[in-house]
Scaffold this active site. Sequence first.
Site, PDB file in Angstrom:
ATOM      1  N   GLU B  61      29.795  27.424  79.997  1.00 26.13           N
ATOM      2  CA  GLU B  61      30.769  26.329  79.908  1.00 26.13           C
ATOM      3  C   GLU B  61      30.116  24.971  79.700  1.00 26.13           C
ATOM      4  O   GLU B  61      30.667  24.109  79.002  1.00 26.13           O
ATOM      5  CB  GLU B  61      31.675  26.316  81.142  1.00 26.13           C
ATOM      6  CG  GLU B  61      32.700  27.442  81.187  1.00 26.13           C
ATOM      7  CD  GLU B  61      32.129  28.747  81.726  1.00 26.13           C
ATOM      8  OE1 GLU B  61      30.971  28.738  82.185  1.00 26.13           O
ATOM      9  OE2 GLU B  61      32.843  29.774  81.689  1.00 26.13           O
ATOM     10  N   HIS B 130      41.084  30.850  89.749  1.00 27.86           N
ATOM     11  CA  HIS B 130      41.656  31.003  88.401  1.00 27.86           C
ATOM     12  C   HIS B 130      43.045  30.369  88.323  1.00 27.86           C
ATOM     13  O   HIS B 130      43.874  30.782  87.531  1.00 27.86           O
ATOM     14  CB  HIS B 130      41.755  32.483  88.012  1.00 27.86           C
ATOM     15  CG  HIS B 130      40.435  33.140  87.778  1.00 27.86           C
ATOM     16  ND1 HIS B 130      39.571  33.451  88.801  1.00 27.86           N
ATOM     17  CD2 HIS B 130      39.812  33.538  86.632  1.00 27.86           C
ATOM     18  CE1 HIS B 130      38.483  34.026  88.305  1.00 27.86           C
ATOM     19  NE2 HIS B 130      38.599  34.093  86.991  1.00 27.86           N
TER      20      HIS B 130
END
Lengths: 324, 329
Positions: B61, B130
């Site tokens: 990321e 999440h």
Amino acid sequence: MDDQFADLPPARLQDLLHQMMLIRAFEEAAEQLYLQGMIHGTMHLSIGQEGAAVGACAALRPTDYILSTHRGHGHCIAKGARVDQMMAEFFGKETGYCRGRGGSMHIADVSTGNLGANGIVAGGVPMVAGVGLSIQMQRQDRVALVFFGDGAANEGAFHESLNMAAIWSLPVVYFCENNQYAMSMAIARASKIERLSDRACAYGIPGVTVDGNDPLAVYRATREAVERARSGGGPTLIEARTYRWKGHSKSDKQRYRTKEEVKQWQERDPIARLAQQMIEASILTEGDLATLQARVEQEIIDAIEFAKVSPEPDPATILEGVYA
Amino acid sequence: MSRELTYAEAIREAIDLAMARDERVFVVGEDVGVYGGAFGVTDGLFQKYGAERVRDTPISEAGIAGVATGAALTGMRPIAEIQFMDFITLSMEQLVLQAAKLRFMLGGKVQVPLVVRTPAGAGTGAAAQHSESLENWFVHVPGLKVVMPSTPADAKGLLLASIEDPNPVIFVEHKLLYRTKGVVPEGDYITPLSQSEVKRSGRDLTIVATSLMVVRALEAAVRLAEEGIEVEVVDPRTLKPLDAEPIVRSVCKTGRVLIVHEACKTGGFGGELAAVIAESEAFDYLDAPIRRLAGLDIPVPYNRELERRMTPQVDDIVAAARRLVREAR
């Protein structure tokens, strides 16, 4: 004259010597101005590391990109920036490269392909993969070289960037200036491996360690990496071993190293070394050297004058440049 | 011509249009290629544009944010996908310290036209790592724009505007909105950034809501109307730079305001909205205190009922609105 300079004509060698001397003079002047209170903030001097900056940039074209570090004055000058606009930036003036908004740690000169110094250790390392991808996708005949230090090699982002550049064969050169210390942390204490360039094998790319205080050796190693990148051969990791003579920044009491160690490295001065080589090869005289020194000093005097007489940024413009 | 599309289809159509007309636009992220993205948003783009422009990355990321920033800095128009907004925590340095600041720091001499698309929000049973709604982290950073569409038509128009914008844009999508349907105009159009929109008019109470909470607020408004309470729903759509004027105007009209968002209440965007309203001329028109209804200050729980209670539901909005209308200053 032996063939040690066969790939570099005398005029080019003089250019490189001049650049190194200019970097040295610029930083010495900046330090003095700081001590006199003319410049505020802090600065990270690369005195002693000029061979790495100049050797690396000598292998690049004006259209190639660099990304630089907090210790980036040398990279900036070696890539072709003007010392007057740099000095004006140090003074925080409107005529500086960043209009006085960036200072020493953020000098960029997009016109010479310098995408900027960076205050974050390894800050430029993830970005260079994007610059490389941009070059590749636009089918440009360019290369992107990122400077970073031995400290940056231990940041997690280093791994992500090298891996991505490797799998996509990006036209990137990873140039590590191993100046032995990440602030106070000696590289021997921060890494278990002897050569940082050995990390290249983890990404399936070539890695090479070179004497960073030998600008010609740096130039040749970088040229090979640049040619590989330009011809589609992907990235290379170069480790240039060098040494910063000064402390990390202006607050450093240097408790982590000995004066003897600093002195030993000062005896390996990259500027004196190249000058001596050129004199021995009869492509430079003591007189030429004195002329170069005088020229550099004048350039710095002019730069300081330019900075002093330049206007301060208008406070009314303080909000400019946040958004395009 | 208009037709109904889902929110996910509208986003895909925007990307497709931008890629078709501008070679500089490309998609980069984890599993965006053959897989079609974790939520299927980029489905089919790989087949149409190929691996170079719909580019799968390793699970990196920070690297994705770096690639987008470096490419944007040198002439490309990247659309990066961060698979879950939670994972954007791993991209923060490049987005906050580089992409956001480069233009200002370098004296206005560069542009960083990148878009980071990322699905946020709870409600999928994916628990605490999440389900994050971290939009306000980015609202706090000068140099970034933050966009949160609530409808398919807005999603398409705002994404096209974000791609054209010369600045870094954090484009926050909501997982529970992906399958919602709405009328979406065909072809190329822009929904300008920094334009708040009144999604429903009413005289009794203003609800300022973001993302999924706009949909819930509109549902609540229908129920409240049955009780004779007329709610005005304002959707900022772009959180930063905020177009405050329609919000202030609405509060001047209704004299009551309820702010609803899914992110945790403390330090959330609602605090900023409340302050903007309190500092404005609307202060003089307030008949009741400014109220916030937001996520509880806890990590998103896994258990179905606990997860439901963590974020504002339609019932909660109805109840809060009812209370507020009855309140007098």
